[in-house]
Motif scaffolding. Structure first.
Motif, mmCIF file in Angstrom:
data_model
loop_
_atom_site.group_PDB
_atom_site.id
_atom_site.type_symbol
_atom_site.label_atom_id
_atom_site.label_comp_id
_atom_site.label_asym_id
_atom_site.label_seq_id
_atom_site.Cartn_x
_atom_site.Cartn_y
_atom_site.Cartn_z
ATOM 1 N N PHE A 92 -4.829 18.627 3.246
ATOM 2 C CA PHE A 92 -3.665 18.861 2.754
ATOM 3 C C PHE A 92 -2.354 19.798 3.569
ATOM 4 O O PHE A 92 -2.647 20.300 4.969
ATOM 5 C CB PHE A 92 -4.588 20.345 1.599
ATOM 6 N N PRO A 93 -0.929 19.228 2.890
ATOM 7 C CA PRO A 93 0.296 19.473 3.134
ATOM 8 C C PRO A 93 -0.229 21.395 3.621
ATOM 9 O O PRO A 93 -0.327 21.926 3.400
ATOM 10 C CB PRO A 93 0.947 19.260 3.070
ATOM 11 N N PRO A 94 0.377 21.332 4.887
ATOM 12 C CA PRO A 94 -0.012 23.148 5.045
ATOM 13 C C PRO A 94 0.825 23.647 4.122
ATOM 14 O O PRO A 94 2.056 23.512 4.013
ATOM 15 C CB PRO A 94 0.915 23.292 6.474
ATOM 16 N N LEU A 95 1.279 25.229 3.973
ATOM 17 C CA LEU A 95 1.927 25.972 3.061
ATOM 18 C C LEU A 95 3.069 26.388 4.016
ATOM 19 O O LEU A 95 3.204 26.424 4.561
ATOM 20 C CB LEU A 95 1.325 27.412 2.867
ATOM 21 N N GLU A 96 4.210 26.568 3.430
ATOM 22 C CA GLU A 96 4.956 27.724 4.164
ATOM 23 C C GLU A 96 5.493 28.797 3.283
ATOM 24 O O GLU A 96 5.302 29.070 2.495
ATOM 25 C CB GLU A 96 6.807 26.043 3.440
ATOM 26 N N ASP A 97 5.999 29.171 4.554
ATOM 27 C CA ASP A 97 6.494 30.639 3.772
ATOM 28 C C ASP A 97 7.353 31.024 2.401
ATOM 29 O O ASP A 97 8.333 30.644 3.437
ATOM 30 C CB ASP A 97 6.410 32.130 4.727
ATOM 31 N N ARG A 98 7.007 31.740 1.555
ATOM 32 C CA ARG A 98 7.641 31.657 0.436
ATOM 33 C C ARG A 98 9.417 32.180 0.571
ATOM 34 O O ARG A 98 10.016 31.774 0.481
ATOM 35 C CB ARG A 98 7.465 32.908 -0.813
ATOM 36 N N ASP A 99 9.255 33.129 1.736
ATOM 37 C CA ASP A 99 11.002 33.972 2.259
ATOM 38 C C ASP A 99 11.171 32.030 2.780
ATOM 39 O O ASP A 99 12.428 31.803 2.856
ATOM 40 C CB ASP A 99 11.145 34.672 2.507
ATOM 41 N N GLU A 100 10.780 31.142 3.368
ATOM 42 C CA GLU A 100 11.486 29.917 4.311
ATOM 43 C C GLU A 100 12.063 29.363 3.335
ATOM 44 O O GLU A 100 13.139 28.719 3.007
ATOM 45 C CB GLU A 100 9.798 29.743 5.357
ATOM 46 N N SER A 101 10.600 28.529 2.236
ATOM 47 C CA SER A 101 11.243 28.105 1.317
ATOM 48 C C SER A 101 13.163 28.849 0.908
ATOM 49 O O SER A 101 13.414 27.878 0.195
ATOM 50 C CB SER A 101 10.075 28.164 0.258
ATOM 51 N N LEU A 102 12.998 30.336 -0.085
ATOM 52 C CA LEU A 102 13.508 30.687 -0.660
ATOM 53 C C LEU A 102 14.712 30.183 -0.224
ATOM 54 O O LEU A 102 16.426 30.448 -0.388
ATOM 55 C CB LEU A 102 13.682 32.570 -1.131
ATOM 56 N N ALA A 103 14.916 30.520 1.431
ATOM 57 C CA ALA A 103 16.644 30.699 1.965
ATOM 58 C C ALA A 103 16.485 29.745 1.840
ATOM 59 O O ALA A 103 18.084 29.354 2.367
ATOM 60 C CB ALA A 103 16.176 30.922 4.192
ATOM 61 N N LEU A 104 16.674 28.378 2.129
ATOM 62 C CA LEU A 104 16.798 27.271 2.376
ATOM 63 C C LEU A 104 16.837 26.109 1.067
ATOM 64 O O LEU A 104 17.538 25.296 1.413
ATOM 65 C CB LEU A 104 15.479 25.942 2.815
#
Length: 528
Positions: free
Chosen positions: A242-254
């Motif tokens: 599956f596509p790798p997960l992204e850290d929640r804080d990284e997603s929010l920052a973008l």
């Protein structure tokens, strides 16, 4: 305050172009002592406020810092005073119905998200079904393109190629040799023949020798596959995951402050204040039960036992989440006892009202199950009909009736809830037996699947119908803090990459339920 904090403050202020006098530094360290668990956010907030001041010099003395610090501490104190025990449950707990969650669409050219404006019809046209798959794919592709192993190197050098797995479009595989990485949706375009599809083309795949990662690989899931084209035009998969997960804080920052969750936008200052108060809310607790059969005397007696127990504790739970099914028989076309079910909801209201402390200080959230009364079995499901719940509302005026799935915002914490027998369906829909390399637990495979897919129900629409225009309500992006999966399978709890996931089990069948403390994300698996 330790030397590390002192150096961190000096470094951050220097980056912004400020020099601190000794007295100013001591004033800042004193301010940070109020926010031990959120030092970085407190420093950033202080810097943002200082930049709004009209300063004569970049060298900060005690007076210029003290003025800003005083204002921030006064604001923080005002928030804490407003969140008294009698009002905290009402003001810090918000339930978000699936049908009011904002919808965002990703623009792959400008690489930004745009919020959909206007009303979304329940009955979408053909383009809405195509958009459902396109939006899911683009959401995961933009996440994957930022991952260190899949992002394209800026400079095409030997050093930059080490460890880089550039994703090729399926259309570009024509005439290519050698190993390639592709990303696509698993689909069955012909009986017995499986394909990978992206936005450019489709290619038949052979999974017979594929090494897979943890999770359930079924039709409709989006995967990243490594392999090579065979002369007969089939892509031989060697590795699939599956596509790798992204850290929640990284997603929010973008996401630049976009409200994907639906709980309302918060400024950095408001988030910091709420985080501070949340850390102190150690007594807040949620009690989650699934399968409350109102037509079963045994189930109602067990529920009365649970309510009696919590009525007598020192601090009553903040929230009771009662999930369906609320009847032991499916409420389908053959069901003709709706008036009886309405009366049974009224009896449940009387039972709750007989516990005065719970009625006054706790909230009760009702979420329909897959076999409860409603327009259809499609997701998301609307709240229970008013006809059934009217008598209960008279006894418990502050009861909340929400959709399935729904979301709960508690201070800064984001909790998503789904009541669906998902584990059984995912296991039945598997194309390949799940990998046993990391775990044998089916629930852990299920959690890995939905989190990596960024979607509650990555099953074919023929297995689980979804309202096309409201598929975004099932998205799990950015990743929430907690996922509650109400399932009739065995009670389980599992922490996966920082996300707390649990299934309270079937209360009527197994007498199991969960007590959850959001402050510490602690899950207590309970049973009678």
């Amino acid at each position: 305050m330790g030397g590390l904090t002192r150096k961190k403050v000096q470094r951050k202020f220097k980056i912004r172009g400020y020099t601190l006098r000794v007295e100013a530094l001591e004033e800042i360290l004193s301010f940070l002592s109020h926010f031990d668990d959120a030092e970085d956010e407190a420093i950033d907030l202080l810097l943002d406020e200082i930049e709004k001041e009209s300063l004569k010099s970049s060298i900060l003395d005690k007076d210029s810092v003290h003025r800003v610090v005083s204002l921030l501490l006064e604001a923080d104190a005002a928030v804490e005073e407003s969140l008294t025990p009698s009002t905290s449950n009402r003001s810090t707990l918000r339930v978000i119905d699936a049908f009011v969650i904002p919808k965002f669409r990703y623009d792959p050219v400008k690489k930004v998200f745009y919020e959909h404006t206007g009303r979304l019809p329940i009955h979408g046209d053909a383009s809405a079904k195509a958009a459902l798959y396109r939006d899911r794919f683009q959401l995961l592709f933009q996440r994957l393109s930022r991952h260190q192993h899949f992002s394209k190197p800026v400079f095409d050098t030997e050093m930059s190629q080490v460890g880089c797995c550039e994703i090729s479009s399926i259309q570009s595989l024509i005439g290519q040799t050698g190993r390639r990485w592709i990303m696509g949706v698993i689909s069955q375009l012909e009986d017995g023949h499986f394909y990978l599809e992206d936005l450019t083309a489709s290619v038949e795949i052979n999974l017979s020798n594929a090494k897979i990662t943890t999770g359930f690989f079924s039709e409709n899931t989006i995967v990243v596959a490594e392999g090579m084209m065979l002369p007969e035009g089939i892509f031989q998969v060697s590795t699939c995951g599956f596509p790798p997960l992204e850290d929640r804080d990284e997603s929010l920052a973008l996401l630049a402050g976009l409200d994907f969750f639906g709980g309302g936008k918060l400024t950095a200052e408001e988030t910091l204040r709420l985080a501070g108060v949340e850390k102190k809310a150690v007594n807040d607790m949620f009690v989650i039960l699934s399968d409350i059969w109102l037509d079963s005397e045994e189930a109602m007696e067990k529920l009365a036992t649970v309510l009696d127990g919590y009525e007598n504790v020192e601090v009553v739970p903040s929230l009771f989440i009662l999930m369906g099914n609320f009847c032991s028989r499916p409420c389908n076309l053959a069901f003709h006892s709706f008036s009886t079910l309405r009366m049974q909801f009224g009896k449940l209201g009387e039972m709750i009202a007989a516990h005065p402390r719970l009625k006054e200080h706790s909230r009760f959230l009702f979420i329909p199950g897959p076999d409860d009364a409603g327009p259809s079995k499609v997701l998301p499901r609307c709240a229970l009909p008013n006809y059934l719940t009217e008598e209960l509302r008279n006894h418990v005026p502050n009861a909340i009736f929400s959709s399935n799935p729904c979301r709960v915002k508690f201070y800064t914490q984001e909790i998503v809830i789904l009541r669906q027998d998902l584990l059984y369906r995912m296991r039945r829909s598997c194309l390949i037996p799940p990998s046993t390399e990391e775990t044998n637990d089916p629930f852990e495979h299920l959690v890995a699947t939905i989190t990596h897919q960024g979607h509650f129900c990555p099953l074919p629409l023929t297995v689980q119908p979804i309202i096309w225009n409201f598929d975004h309500c099932l998205h799990l992006y950015p990743t929430p803090h907690t996922i509650v999966l109400g399932d009739r399978s065995e009670q389980k709890a599992f922490k996966y990459t920082g996300i707390t996931c649990f299934n309270p089990g079937s209360f009527s069948n197994d007498s199991t339920f969960v007590a959850y403390r959001p402050c510490t994300q602690e899950v207590e698996l309970s049973a009678l």
